[in-house]
Design an enzyme around this catalytic site. Structure first.
Site, PDB file in Angstrom:
ATOM      1  N   SER A  78     -24.001 -64.255 -44.053  1.00 33.23           N
ATOM      2  CA  SER A  78     -23.990 -62.815 -43.803  1.00 33.23           C
ATOM      3  C   SER A  78     -24.824 -62.061 -44.823  1.00 33.23           C
ATOM      4  O   SER A  78     -24.789 -62.358 -46.027  1.00 33.23           O
ATOM      5  CB  SER A  78     -22.556 -62.286 -43.842  1.00 33.23           C
ATOM      6  OG  SER A  78     -22.538 -60.874 -43.772  1.00 33.23           O
ATOM      7  N   GLU A 110     -24.103 -59.279 -45.784  1.00 31.81           N
ATOM      8  CA  GLU A 110     -23.145 -58.566 -46.640  1.00 31.81           C
ATOM      9  C   GLU A 110     -23.114 -59.160 -48.050  1.00 31.81           C
ATOM     10  O   GLU A 110     -22.712 -58.491 -49.000  1.00 31.81           O
ATOM     11  CB  GLU A 110     -21.746 -58.630 -46.029  1.00 31.81           C
ATOM     12  CG  GLU A 110     -21.548 -57.799 -44.782  1.00 31.81           C
ATOM     13  CD  GLU A 110     -21.308 -56.324 -45.065  1.00 31.81           C
ATOM     14  OE1 GLU A 110     -20.727 -56.007 -46.124  1.00 31.81           O
ATOM     15  OE2 GLU A 110     -21.713 -55.482 -44.239  1.00 31.81           O
ATOM     16  N   TYR A 136     -14.673 -60.619 -47.648  1.00 32.18           N
ATOM     17  CA  TYR A 136     -15.481 -61.291 -46.631  1.00 32.18           C
ATOM     18  C   TYR A 136     -16.805 -61.769 -47.228  1.00 32.18           C
ATOM     19  O   TYR A 136     -17.195 -62.933 -47.055  1.00 32.18           O
ATOM     20  CB  TYR A 136     -15.735 -60.321 -45.475  1.00 32.18           C
ATOM     21  CG  TYR A 136     -16.761 -60.788 -44.468  1.00 32.18           C
ATOM     22  CD1 TYR A 136     -16.416 -61.646 -43.431  1.00 32.18           C
ATOM     23  CD2 TYR A 136     -18.087 -60.354 -44.547  1.00 32.18           C
ATOM     24  CE1 TYR A 136     -17.361 -62.064 -42.498  1.00 32.18           C
ATOM     25  CE2 TYR A 136     -19.030 -60.769 -43.631  1.00 32.18           C
ATOM     26  CZ  TYR A 136     -18.664 -61.620 -42.602  1.00 32.18           C
ATOM     27  OH  TYR A 136     -19.603 -62.034 -41.692  1.00 32.18           O
TER      28      TYR A 136
END
Length: 317
Positions: free
Chosen positions: A125, A127, A149
């Site tokens: 990801s 992120e 996450y």
């Protein structure tokens, strides 16, 4: 072509990847924690549910992973499972780490134990990079995760990197930017927006309530992104790549485009509610996908307006 085992086959990416691999002649086996209770709605929507065998595997249980992989004997594994919500990870940080990092480690260990011939894709990801300045990040940029996450995804990335270097495994991570489609679950803000606007249009709802919409992301089209996964896993060298469009747009623009397509005045029907804001939220993300474009000839070029239109009209491809 081969036999692919898709972990998380019933999700958005799992369904689109299954469709793509079937079109290439693959035998596709998907997994669920409980095969008999699987929600096959997305596979059915793509018209492929009858072409996929579903088996039970609990990714966070090493013995379950070992039994499943040993039985199937796949040539390729795509791990698309685990917690997918950044917001939810703040409420369930332990589950986030176990379902992403621990599960990833189980598959790497099983592949090493069985001899290392299985090719393995790990869904990473963007992120992981945290807040990004105006200069787009590349595969060489440092990770600065700001959510449970993202921390879990960062750990999984480095696990893959270490196993590839230490044991010579054919494993890689695709660092995925946000990618959307009509198969997105409603808990994702993009689908929440589309469904909310449709409800306002048909007068079953008066307002759409959102949190911070002044965030910027690289929004892509999911059917394109799964093709990048397959290209990565079948390239001559196992490498990690950013999978992104290379274009950054705000969530506010996504909202405005959604209301515009429906012919509704956004000012009259949008409410900003602090209740929907996360403890930490990335304000800006910009990504440079030139490595995968140059080395694997992959790109995704749909504009945010085109993506919103496809989602609103429920266009699957």
């Amino acid at each position: 072509m081969g036999k692919a085992l898709i972990i998380g086959v019933t999700g958005q990416d799992g369904a689109y990847l299954s469709h793509h691999l079937l079109s290439l002649g693959y035998e596709v086996i998907g997994t669920s924690r409980d095969a008999q209770m699987s929600n096959l709605q997305r596979l059915e929507k793509l018209g492929i549910s009858s072409e996929i065998e579903i088996i039970s595997i609990a990714p966070n249980d090493f013995r379950s992973v070992l039994k499943g992989v040993s039985t199937v004997k796949p040539s390729e594994i795509y791990n698309l499972s685990g917690q997918t919500s950044v917001g939810l990870s703040f409420d369930q940080p332990i589950e986030s780490m176990e379902s992403i990092a621990t599960s990833n480690l189980n598959f790497l260990e099983v592949i090493r134990f069985l001899g290392g011939d299985i090719k393995y894709f790990n869904a990473g990801s963007s992120e992981c990079f945290g807040n990004i300045s105006s200069d787009p990040v590349t595969e060489e940029s440092p990770f600065r995760p700001q959510s449970p996450y993202a921390v879990a995804k960062s750990a999984a990335y480095w696990q893959v990197h270490a196993y590839r270097k230490a044991y010579g495994l054919k494993v890689c991570t695709g660092i995925l930017s946000n990618h959307e489609s009509p198969l997105r679950p409603s808990r994702f803000v993009t689908q929440k927006i589309i469904e909310g606007v449709k409800s306002i249009k048909n007068k079953s709802k008066e307002f759409l309530e959102l949190g911070n919409i002044d965030i910027y992301r690289d929004w892509g089209w999911a059917p394109d992104y799964v093709k990048a996964m397959h290209l990565m896993l079948n390239s001559e060298q196992s490498k990690d790549y950013l999978i992104a469009s290379g274009v950054t747009r705000s969530l506010r623009e996504f909202v405005n485009e959604s209301f515009c397509i429906a012919g509704i005045d956004v000012q009259k029907h949008l409410i900003i509610n602090d209740r929907f804001k996360r403890p930490l939220d990335l304000s800006y993300s910009a990504l440079d996908p030139n490595k995968i474009k140059n080395e694997l000839s992959w790109s995704s070029n749909l504009s945010i307006k085109e993506i919103v239109k496809k989602m609103y009209e429920d266009s699957l491809f």
